[in-house]
Design a protein around this motif. Structure first.
Motif, PDB file in Angstrom:
ATOM      1  N   CYS A   1       0.814  -1.220   0.000  1.00 58.59           N
ATOM      2  CA  CYS A   1       0.000   0.000   0.000  1.00 58.59           C
ATOM      3  C   CYS A   1       0.847   1.270   0.000  1.00 58.59           C
ATOM      4  N   ALA A   2       2.144   1.142   0.272  1.00 63.66           N
ATOM      5  CA  ALA A   2       3.005   2.320   0.425  1.00 63.66           C
ATOM      6  C   ALA A   2       3.108   3.095  -0.879  1.00 63.66           C
ATOM      7  N   ALA A   3       2.991   4.421  -0.783  1.00 62.06           N
ATOM      8  CA  ALA A   3       3.111   5.283  -1.959  1.00 62.06           C
ATOM      9  C   ALA A   3       3.291   6.721  -1.512  1.00 62.06           C
ATOM     10  N   LEU A   4       3.848   7.507  -2.401  1.00 57.07           N
ATOM     11  CA  LEU A   4       3.920   8.954  -2.204  1.00 57.07           C
ATOM     12  C   LEU A   4       2.916   9.595  -3.142  1.00 57.07           C
ATOM     13  N   ILE A   5       2.115  10.515  -2.615  1.00 52.72           N
ATOM     14  CA  ILE A   5       1.120  11.208  -3.433  1.00 52.72           C
ATOM     15  C   ILE A   5       1.510  12.665  -3.583  1.00 52.72           C
ATOM     16  N   SER A   6       1.706  13.095  -4.800  1.00 52.29           N
ATOM     17  CA  SER A   6       1.962  14.498  -5.118  1.00 52.29           C
ATOM     18  C   SER A   6       1.624  14.702  -6.595  1.00 52.29           C
ATOM     19  N   PHE A   7       1.106  15.874  -6.912  1.00 51.13           N
ATOM     20  CA  PHE A   7       0.792  16.199  -8.305  1.00 51.13           C
ATOM     21  C   PHE A   7       1.664  17.336  -8.825  1.00 51.13           C
TER      22      PHE A   7
END
Length: 334
Positions: A83-89
Motif C-alpha cells: 500500500c506504500a506510496a507517495l502522493i503528489s501532483f
C-alpha cells in the motif's frame, strides 16, 4: 505472517485493523512514531481499545527504498499487501515520486521473489488507468496515455509495470485501482480534505467529477482477491461515479453546513495553473495545480466496476452511508 507496506496511510491503517481484528499475524513498516499515532487514531474510530490492537502489530522501522531495511521486513512473510506510496501532483516532485512509487515497488517485488512470497496485492490508482473515450466508462483495458496523466499517475503506472514483471518471474499478484477513497481519518490530506473544506462553509468547488469508493470496499476487495485463486489481473475499485458537487452536497448535509455552489470556471482553472507555474518557477513555491491536473478537472471521468463484480460477485456498500459515517467521526473526534 502478512506484511502491509504503507500501513500508516489511509488504506493501510484500515487494512491493518481488518487483518488484526480477524486474527491474522501482521507486520507493517513505519518511519516515525508519530505515524503510528495516526493509525491508533483510525483504530479508535472502530474500537474502544485501539492500543490493544496496535500492540499486536509487528512494527518494523523500514523504508521500501532502502535495500538494507528490507530483508528483516520480509523475514517470515507469506503474503504482502503493498500500500506504500507517495502522493503528489507537483511536476517538480517527479523524481522523488518515481523513487518511492516505482523504485520502491520494484524493491518490494524483488524481495517478494527472493523470499518466496505466496501472493502480492498492489494498491495502484485510477490515475494509472487510461482515459475514457467520450460517453464511455474507463475499464481495466483502456489504452494508457501518458500525455494526459499526472506525474503521480505516471509513477503508479510505472510501478504497475514492475508488478507485472514480478508476475512474469513467477510471483502471484493482483492489482487494484481504487478511485478516490472515502474513509475516516487523515483529514488534512487526500479525500479527508473534502470534509475539512466543506466544514468551513466554503463557497467554491471544482467542476467535473470522478470515481469514488469507500475504504471498506477497498479493503474487502483486496482481501477477497488475496483469498481467491485469481492472479495476474487488475481491478478498478469504484463504487460510484459522481461530480465533486454531488460529493460536497452529501458531506455538507451531514455536517449541517451549506454546500459550496460556485463552480470554478474553466477560464479560472486555465489562469490558475499558469499562475501556479509562474510562482513555482520564479518564486520557488510548491505547485498546487499542474496543467495535467487542471485539464482533468474540466470533465466527469467515469469508471466501470463490472470486472470486480463479475469475477468476485463483489457488492459495493452504499457510499452515502460511508460518507455519513465519515462525517459522524469528523464531528465526534476530528
Amino acid at each position: 505472517m502478512i506484511l502491509v507496506t504503507g500501513g500508516t496511510g489511509l488504506i493501510g491503517s484500515h487494512l491493518l485493523f481488518h487483518l488484526i481484528s480477524n486474527g491474522n499475524s501482521v507486520r507493517s513498516n513505519y518511519r516515525t512514531k508519530a505515524s503510528i499515532e495516526k493509525v491508533l487514531k483510525v483504530f479508535g474510530y472502530y474500537t474502544d481499545d485501539p492500543s490493544h490492537l496496535i500492540e499486536q502489530i509487528d512494527w518494523v522501522k523500514a523504508d521500501i527504498t532502502d535495500l538494507g531495511d528490507l530483508d528483516s521486513l520480509f523475514d517470515g512473510i507469506e503474503y504482502v499487501y503493498h500500500c506504500a506510496a507517495l502522493i503528489s501532483f507537483d511536476p517538480k516532485d517527479f523524481k522523488i515520486l518515481e523513487q518511492t512509487n516505482m523504485v520502491g515497488t520494484a524493491n518490494v517485488v524483488n524481495f517478494s521473489l527472493k523470499h518466496g512470497i505466496k501472493k502480492l496485492c498492489y494498491v495502484s490508482s485510477i490515475g494509472a488507468i487510461g482515459p475514457s473515450i467520450k460517453g464511455e466508462e474507463s475499464t481495466e483495458e483502456n489504452e494508457w496515455n501518458e500525455a494526459k496523466a499526472s506525474v503521480y499517475g505516471i509513477t503508479k503506472y510505472e510501478a504497475e509495470l514492475e508488478v507485472w514483471r514480478g508476475s512474469q518471474e513467477g510471483l502471484s499478484i493482483v492489482i487494484v485501482n481504487p478511485g478516490v477513497v472515502i474513509g475516516p481519518g487523515f483529514w488534512k490530506s487526500g479525500s479527508g480534505t473534502f470534509f475539512t473544506y466543506a466544514s468551513k462553509g466554503k463557497k467554491y468547488l471544482i467542476p467535473g467529477g470522478t470515481g469514488f469508493v469507500s475504504v471498506n470496499d477497498v479493503i474487502n476487495a483486496m482481501t477477497a482477491l488475496m483469498n481467491s485463486n485469481i492472479q495476474s489481473e487488475r481491478f478498478i475499485l469504484v463504487s460510484q461515479n459522481m461530480t465533486y458537487e454531488q460529493l460536497f452536497q452529501k458531506i455538507a448535509s451531514k455536517l449541517g453546513v451549506a454546500p459550496p455552489t460556485k463552480k470554478i470556471s474553466k477560464f479560472m482553472l486555465e489562469c490558475f495553473w499558469r499562475w501556479d507555474w509562474v510562482r513555482s518557477n520564479i518564486f520557488g513555491k510548491r505547485r498546487k495545480l499542474s496543467k495535467a491536473v487542471a485539464k482533468g478537472l474540466y470533465h466527469q471521468e467515469n469508471y466501470s466496476n463490472k470486472k470486480i463484480k463479475s469475477k468476485l460477485g463483489f457488492a459495493f456498500e452504499d457510499l452515502d452511508k460511508s460518507t455519513a459515517y465519515c462525517c459522524e467521526k469528523f464531528i465526534e473526534k476530528g
